[in-house]
Design a protein around this motif. Structure first.
Motif, PDB file in Angstrom:
ATOM      1  N   GLN A  60      33.838  39.320  45.242  1.00  0.00           N
ATOM      2  CA  GLN A  60      34.111  40.207  46.370  1.00  0.00           C
ATOM      3  C   GLN A  60      35.030  41.338  45.910  1.00  0.00           C
ATOM      4  O   GLN A  60      35.786  41.180  44.963  1.00  0.00           O
ATOM      5  N   SER A  61      34.968  42.460  46.573  1.00  0.00           N
ATOM      6  CA  SER A  61      35.847  43.582  46.252  1.00  0.00           C
ATOM      7  C   SER A  61      36.149  44.341  47.537  1.00  0.00           C
ATOM      8  O   SER A  61      35.611  44.020  48.603  1.00  0.00           O
ATOM      9  N   TYR A 195      42.097  37.227  52.467  1.00  0.00           N
ATOM     10  CA  TYR A 195      41.137  38.169  53.051  1.00  0.00           C
ATOM     11  C   TYR A 195      40.162  37.508  54.017  1.00  0.00           C
ATOM     12  O   TYR A 195      39.688  38.142  54.975  1.00  0.00           O
ATOM     13  N   VAL A 196      39.892  36.209  53.841  1.00  0.00           N
ATOM     14  CA  VAL A 196      39.043  35.514  54.814  1.00  0.00           C
ATOM     15  C   VAL A 196      39.808  35.338  56.130  1.00  0.00           C
ATOM     16  O   VAL A 196      39.235  35.507  57.220  1.00  0.00           O
ATOM     17  N   THR A 197      41.094  35.027  56.045  1.00  0.00           N
ATOM     18  CA  THR A 197      41.930  34.914  57.248  1.00  0.00           C
ATOM     19  C   THR A 197      41.976  36.237  57.995  1.00  0.00           C
ATOM     20  O   THR A 197      41.854  36.275  59.239  1.00  0.00           O
ATOM     21  N   THR A 283      29.845  31.632  49.776  1.00  0.00           N
ATOM     22  CA  THR A 283      29.846  33.083  49.930  1.00  0.00           C
ATOM     23  C   THR A 283      28.992  33.522  51.114  1.00  0.00           C
ATOM     24  O   THR A 283      29.310  34.509  51.791  1.00  0.00           O
ATOM     25  N   VAL A 284      27.918  32.784  51.403  1.00  0.00           N
ATOM     26  CA  VAL A 284      27.003  33.159  52.498  1.00  0.00           C
ATOM     27  C   VAL A 284      27.729  33.220  53.845  1.00  0.00           C
ATOM     28  O   VAL A 284      27.671  34.252  54.530  1.00  0.00           O
ATOM     29  N   ALA A 342      40.836  43.717  46.597  1.00  0.00           N
ATOM     30  CA  ALA A 342      40.974  44.612  45.442  1.00  0.00           C
ATOM     31  C   ALA A 342      41.752  43.933  44.320  1.00  0.00           C
ATOM     32  O   ALA A 342      41.411  44.062  43.137  1.00  0.00           O
ATOM     33  N   LEU A 343      42.787  43.183  44.699  1.00  0.00           N
ATOM     34  CA  LEU A 343      43.634  42.519  43.712  1.00  0.00           C
ATOM     35  C   LEU A 343      42.878  41.427  42.968  1.00  0.00           C
ATOM     36  O   LEU A 343      42.980  41.308  41.738  1.00  0.00           O
TER      37      LEU A 343
END
Length: 489
Positions: A60-61, A195-197, A283-284, A342-343
């Motif tokens: 992911q980005s 990032y999911v949170t 990931t889906v 990004a990190l």
């Protein structure tokens, strides 16, 4: 008027996140490293689930974080097919490539080519990976920094974009310099959870802000709830998913050191295969969260006139929402989510590039000149991390000027350049695994031929356009055909 200045609560969330980064980077920096192999694959001691989450975070980005909602907002849900294709590709990687990598105790995926075609083949593939990654990951770093500059500074002037690049790179180096791949994998878990949170928080907030609206009915009326495209015209039609996009996923998960390095950290090939399946399957639903955000944004802005532009820069609908509608606190959390994506991608690529530079290029050269202490290669590995941090930052800064003053297709080229390299790698590896043809000369020309073919098929090269999935197929066929011209080996 754009309301994008941070509130006290936003800054508090932001500060708390960077406190976590600081503390965890200090803790993880105490990891004992005894060899460059420890630095790059952690003695094959990483747990299956940790590796799986790291693969998710690496794949992911910031482009995914902001781009997936844009696709469902503008089109439908067919983009999810790309990630289902990744699950199919994982079977090939797990049962064909991974056993070979573990059999030879590889540190990088390109060592397989040395076994088959000689040292020069490994070096050629390694150099192609490094050049492609500097361009592609540098441009992705720029995209992440641009988004952060918009939110934090309410502008995209060079100085503020530069600060954003520095912040991202400093965080990435903090994790990757001392602890190597173990620190990177554990930090990826932190970034993935973050990032999911953030995405779930936005999804819940958006859903309740549409209280009283018939969401499903509205989406059905506007043909948004399409998941499978059986035409030949769509970007992610089923034919493309089973051909070019499948090839792209095989290359990304099996031939790109950026992702495959994590898989090589497992205890054995069985655990590696398991981590690959877990990561692609998880990931889906994660991508579905982002696609659902885009669909809800479509309903949210259905009766509004939206101009997706920020100071002359075209922005995604998710970024527009963040800048204009996001309440305080949540804005800080979403900014942290963008930073986390990004990190994670930047931290991961630093370790991958350093591994190829040291293990495939520098170590063979140095060992030919006499016996060298392993501590030397640990130092070389850390120096490589710093060198590529500088190279990626420089590429990100150059991308700013390309975007502001040059032809936008240059950025498109930089973002797609790794995929260009994939076609050559696919052709070479298919020949190495399934045939007895090819040699060190055809390896070079196959890598070049695949890259050049996809470049020639870009609309900004000769002015005609062909679907990217078909570009992958044609480029791979060209590279594979070149390999078949080589004498049996």
């Amino acid at each position: 008027m754009i309301q994008s200045s941070f509130s006290t609560l936003d800054w508090l969330v932001f500060a708390l996140y960077f406190l976590v980064i600081t503390v965890t980077s200090v803790i993880l920096s105490r990891t004992k490293i005894e060899s460059s192999r420890d630095f790059f694959i952690s003695k094959n001691h990483m747990s299956t689930f940790a590796v799986a989450i790291s693969v998710i975070a690496t794949s992911q980005s910031a482009a995914t974080f902001l781009g997936a909602p844009e696709y469902s907002y503008s089109h439908n849900f067919t983009f999810i097919g790309f990630y289902i294709s990744a699950v199919v590709g994982a079977f090939f990687v797990a049962f064909v490539l991974v056993p070979k990598f573990y059999e030879m105790k590889a540190v990088t995926v390109y060592e397989l080519l040395e076994l088959r075609y000689g040292e020069s083949a490994k070096k050629q593939a390694g150099v192609m990976f490094l050049v492609g990654r500097v361009l592609a990951s540098g441009a992705r770093l720029y995209i992440g920094a641009l988004a952060i500059s918009m939110i934090l500074f309410n502008d995209i002037i060079f100085f503020h974009v530069g600060i954003s690049i520095f912040v991202l790179m400093a965080g990435s180096v903090a994790y990757s310099y001392f602890g190597g791949i173990r620190s990177i994998i554990l930090s990826d878990i932190i970034q993935a959870v973050t990032y999911v949170t953030a995405a779930l928080a936005v999804l819940i907030f958006l859903y309740y802000s549409l209280d009283g609206v018939e969401i499903i009915k509205t989406l059905e009326e506007h043909n948004k709830l399409v998941f499978i495209d059986t035409t030949f015209n769509g970007d992610f039609n089923i034919f493309g998913l089973l051909s070019g996009w499948l090839l792209l996923n095989i290359a990304a998960y099996g031939l790109d050191q950026d992702l495959t390095q994590r898989i090589l950290c497992c205890k054995n090939k069985r655990e590696a295969a398991k981590s690959l399946f877990i990561s692609t399957l998880l990931t889906v639903p994660i991508v579905m969260i982002f696609l659902t955000i885009g669909a809800l944004l479509y309903v949210f802005y259905l009766q509004s006139s939206v101009v997706q532009n920020f100071q002359g820069e075209k922005i995604t609908i998710f970024m527009y929402y963040i800048l204009n509608e996001m309440p305080e606190g949540l804005r800080g959390l979403v900014t942290v989510g963008a930073v986390a994506t990004a990190l994670s991608s930047t931290t991961s690529v630093l370790g991958a590039m350093a591994s190829v530079a040291v293990e495939d290029l520098y170590r063979p050269w140095k060992m030919k000149r006499g016996k060298v202490d392993e501590k030397h290669f640990i130092k070389a590995s850390r120096f490589a991390v710093l060198f590529f941090a500088f190279a990626l930052s420089l590429m990100a800064l150059l991308s700013y000027f390309w975007q502001q003053y040059g032809d936008l297709s240059l950025i498109s080229f930089a973002l797609g350049v790794m995929a260009f390299a994939y076609t050559g790698l696919l052709g070479v590896y298919f020949a190495a695994i399934f045939t007895s043809r090819g040699n060190k000369t055809t390896v070079f020309w196959a890598l070049f031929g695949g890259f050049a073919t996809v470049l020639a098929l870009q609309p900004y090269t000769f002015g005609f356009s062909i679907g990217f999935s078909w570009q992958m197929v044609i480029g791979t066929v060209v590279a594979f055909s070149i390999m078949l011209l080589g004498a049996k080996k």
